[in-house]
Design an enzyme around this catalytic site. Structure first.
Site, PDB file in Angstrom:
ATOM      1  N   ASP A   1     -19.955 -38.375  43.671  1.00  0.00           N
ATOM      2  CA  ASP A   1     -18.758 -39.139  43.286  1.00  0.00           C
ATOM      3  C   ASP A   1     -17.732 -38.242  42.608  1.00  0.00           C
ATOM      4  OD1 ASP A   1     -20.453 -41.065  44.141  1.00  0.00           O
ATOM      5  OD2 ASP A   1     -20.730 -42.024  42.196  1.00  0.00           O
TER       6      ASP A   1
ATOM      7  N   HIS B   1     -27.769 -41.803  48.456  1.00  0.00           N
ATOM      8  CA  HIS B   1     -28.942 -41.411  47.662  1.00  0.00           C
ATOM      9  C   HIS B   1     -29.548 -40.102  48.180  1.00  0.00           C
ATOM     10  CE1 HIS B   1     -29.167 -44.960  45.058  1.00  0.00           C
ATOM     11  NE2 HIS B   1     -28.695 -45.605  46.108  1.00  0.00           N
ATOM     12  N   THR B   2     -28.725 -39.316  48.811  1.00  0.00           N
ATOM     13  CA  THR B   2     -29.187 -38.011  49.288  1.00  0.00           C
ATOM     14  C   THR B   2     -28.735 -36.897  48.343  1.00  0.00           C
ATOM     15  OG1 THR B   2     -27.191 -37.985  50.631  1.00  0.00           O
ATOM     16  CG2 THR B   2     -29.217 -38.582  51.747  1.00  0.00           C
TER      17      THR B   2
ATOM     18  N   SER C   1     -16.848 -45.910  42.675  1.00  0.00           N
ATOM     19  CA  SER C   1     -16.854 -44.856  41.656  1.00  0.00           C
ATOM     20  C   SER C   1     -15.661 -44.865  40.718  1.00  0.00           C
ATOM     21  CB  SER C   1     -16.940 -43.471  42.306  1.00  0.00           C
ATOM     22  OG  SER C   1     -18.094 -43.389  43.033  1.00  0.00           O
TER      23      SER C   1
ATOM     24  N   GLU D   1     -22.205 -38.688  32.730  1.00  0.00           N
ATOM     25  CA  GLU D   1     -23.073 -39.807  33.137  1.00  0.00           C
ATOM     26  C   GLU D   1     -24.491 -39.602  32.602  1.00  0.00           C
ATOM     27  OE1 GLU D   1     -22.270 -42.518  34.974  1.00  0.00           O
ATOM     28  OE2 GLU D   1     -20.303 -41.970  35.759  1.00  0.00           O
TER      29      GLU D   1
ATOM     30  N   GLY E   1     -17.468 -51.636  39.436  1.00  0.00           N
ATOM     31  CA  GLY E   1     -18.755 -52.113  39.940  1.00  0.00           C
ATOM     32  C   GLY E   1     -18.767 -52.400  41.433  1.00  0.00           C
ATOM     33  N   ALA E   2     -17.777 -51.926  42.162  1.00  0.00           N
ATOM     34  CA  ALA E   2     -17.716 -52.217  43.600  1.00  0.00           C
ATOM     35  C   ALA E   2     -18.280 -51.066  44.434  1.00  0.00           C
ATOM     36  CB  ALA E   2     -16.282 -52.523  44.010  1.00  0.00           C
ATOM     37  N   GLY E   3     -18.837 -50.053  43.770  1.00  0.00           N
ATOM     38  CA  GLY E   3     -19.421 -48.937  44.510  1.00  0.00           C
ATOM     39  C   GLY E   3     -18.387 -47.924  44.959  1.00  0.00           C
TER      40      GLY E   3
ATOM     41  N   TYR F   1     -31.354 -47.509  39.574  1.00  0.00           N
ATOM     42  CA  TYR F   1     -30.932 -46.242  40.179  1.00  0.00           C
ATOM     43  C   TYR F   1     -31.823 -45.105  39.671  1.00  0.00           C
ATOM     44  CZ  TYR F   1     -27.862 -42.329  41.444  1.00  0.00           C
ATOM     45  OH  TYR F   1     -27.361 -41.154  41.968  1.00  0.00           O
TER      46      TYR F   1
HETATM   47  C1  GLA Z   1     -23.933 -43.442  42.985  1.00  0.00           C
HETATM   48  C2  GLA Z   1     -24.152 -42.067  42.358  1.00  0.00           C
HETATM   49  C3  GLA Z   1     -24.049 -40.954  43.384  1.00  0.00           C
HETATM   50  C4  GLA Z   1     -24.914 -41.239  44.598  1.00  0.00           C
HETATM   51  C5  GLA Z   1     -24.685 -42.654  45.101  1.00  0.00           C
HETATM   52  C6  GLA Z   1     -25.639 -43.023  46.207  1.00  0.00           C
HETATM   53  O1  GLA Z   1     -22.626 -43.569  43.435  1.00  0.00           O
HETATM   54  O2  GLA Z   1     -23.220 -41.847  41.325  1.00  0.00           O
HETATM   55  O3  GLA Z   1     -24.385 -39.724  42.789  1.00  0.00           O
HETATM   56  O4  GLA Z   1     -26.263 -40.996  44.327  1.00  0.00           O
HETATM   57  O5  GLA Z   1     -24.818 -43.615  44.071  1.00  0.00           O
HETATM   58  O6  GLA Z   1     -25.425 -42.250  47.315  1.00  0.00           O
END
Ligand code: GLA
Length: 384
Positions: free
Chosen positions: A171, A34-35, A124, A159, A120-122, A221
């Site tokens: 991502d 989230h940076t 991307s 997105e 959905g597992a983070g 988010y």
């Molecule tokens: C998701 C978003 C990214 C980033 C992350 C958190 O993956 O697509 O842009 O903000 O969350 O770091």
């Protein structure tokens, strides 16, 4: 990723001929969560899981798209009003539109695609899909005139404009720029980046997937992003040069404590600390100091759980297990609200950790987490 699988379905589904094949990966992120939309640093790498698509121009103005995994077929035109309903097809449509906006003469095509990035597992999966098509359309219709950064921005804009997620650039950047064996430190304000060889001798990176997916993840988010912007606006009133939380110090945040909500304050506190943690981790990596890397990962988890509030019971549980097993570093990875923890584990602890995590998680939640060993791989490319 299985090219033969995609090819056989493409042949079967369309007219028996073949097209060009493209692939793009999902990503991991060592630290810096989230940076990106706060102008800070991130530290991702592409992985060996991603999307593969076969594409062939069909001489019409219609895109005919087949999702092999979902066994779903959608046709759509290339004008703004032609947006398909199916969410998977909106990614492809969005990429077409964003390429057209950048002057690429996108024409109709047949396409079939499949992937092995868990949804959905983070990791991307959506960025992998966007990068695959951005890269492909640039190659097939754009003489490769769009540069790699712009391809990443095409995915991000997809997105924002077609999928309702105000994400940062991490991502899509990782999916396009990934390199085998290298993590990439990206400065999301200047877009300067640097490859870091990642060969932690004696350690492994492993993802433990809670298999939790939160319905409201995208609105939550977007809400986090709004909190950050609200704090920046308050600080800006006193410090006009401030553009992002990246430009803020804890002292500046303190000054506006009474002017922002308690919630927004916590969000900003996490981000300011997290941006510094990425720099600390880079220093530690240069010294081969994996203990510090791991400690920072735990700090990130704590911040994401208690201040940014994007963790959940299952992920906190997995983080606790990692800590109890003596794992060097562990934290929730990606946007949060479900998905995986990323763990930096000493070789000799690996099996015990994985067994314990599986067993304890099953005892508590009645199902097993999924385990993925991280292999850092190449970014978007044409396969043949
Ligand atoms: C998701 C978003 C990214 C980033 C992350 C958190 O993956 O697509 O842009 O903000 O969350 O770091």
């Amino acid at each position: 990723m299985d090219i033969e699988h995609v090819r056989s379905r493409f042949i079967k589904h369309f007219d028996g001929t073949t097209g060009a094949v493209y692939a793009s990966p999902g990503r991991i992120n060592l630290i810096g969560e989230h940076t990106d939309y706060n102008g800070g640093f991130v530290f991702p790498g592409a992985i060996d899981k991603g999307m593969i698509a076969e594409i062939k121009p069909n001489g019409t103005k219609t895109v005919k798209a087949y999702s092999i995994d979902l066994k779903d077929y959608v046709e759509f035109g290339l004008n703004e009003e032609d947006a398909p309903r199916a969410s998977w097809a909106r990614y492809i449509f969005g990429v077409c539109r964003e390429m057209i906006k950048r002057g690429v003469d996108v024409q109709g095509f047949n396409t079939a695609f499949a992937g092995d990035v868990p949804l959905g597992a983070g990791m991307s999966s959506s960025a992998a899909l966007e990068s695959t098509y951005a890269y492909a359309l640039n190659d097939l219709f754009g003489d490769n005139k769009i540069d790699k950064f712009e391809l990443a921005k095409v995915g991000q804009a997809t997105e924002h404009n077609y999928c309702g997620v105000n994400c940062g650039i991490m991502d899509q950047f990782a999916s396009v720029f990934g390199k085998k064996g290298k993590l990439i430190r990206l400065d999301c304000r200047s877009l300067e980046y640097q490859y870091y060889p990642f060969e932690p001798v004696g350690y492994r990176l492993v993802l433990v997937d809670s298999v939790v997916k939160h319905e409201l993840a995208s609105s939550a988010y977007n809400k986090r992003r709004q909190s950050c912007e609200a704090v920046v606006a308050a600080i800006q009133a006193r410090h006009p040069h401030v553009e992002f939380l990246r430009d803020c110090t804890m002292e500046m945040l303190q000054e506006v404590k009474a002017e922002v909500s308690e919630e927004d304050y916590k969000r900003a506190e996490y981000v300011i600390e997290e941006i510094q943690r990425v720099l600390d981790v880079c220093d530690a990596l240069e010294k081969g100091d994996y203990e510090t890397v791991g400690q920072k990962m735990y700090e990130t988890h704590h911040g994401m759980s208690k201040l940014y509030e994007v963790s959940c019971e299952e992920l906190d549980f997995l983080n606790d297990i990692a800590f109890d097993c003596g794992v060097t570093g562990s934290r929730v990875m990606g946007g949060g609200f479900g998905g995986c923890t990323i763990n930096l584990v000493k070789d000799e602890l690996y099996s015990t950790f994985i067994e314990t995590a599986k067993e304890e998680f099953k005892k508590k939640f009645g199902r097993s987490p999924k385990i993925y060993d991280v292999v850092i791989s190449d970014g978007a490319r044409r396969l043949e």
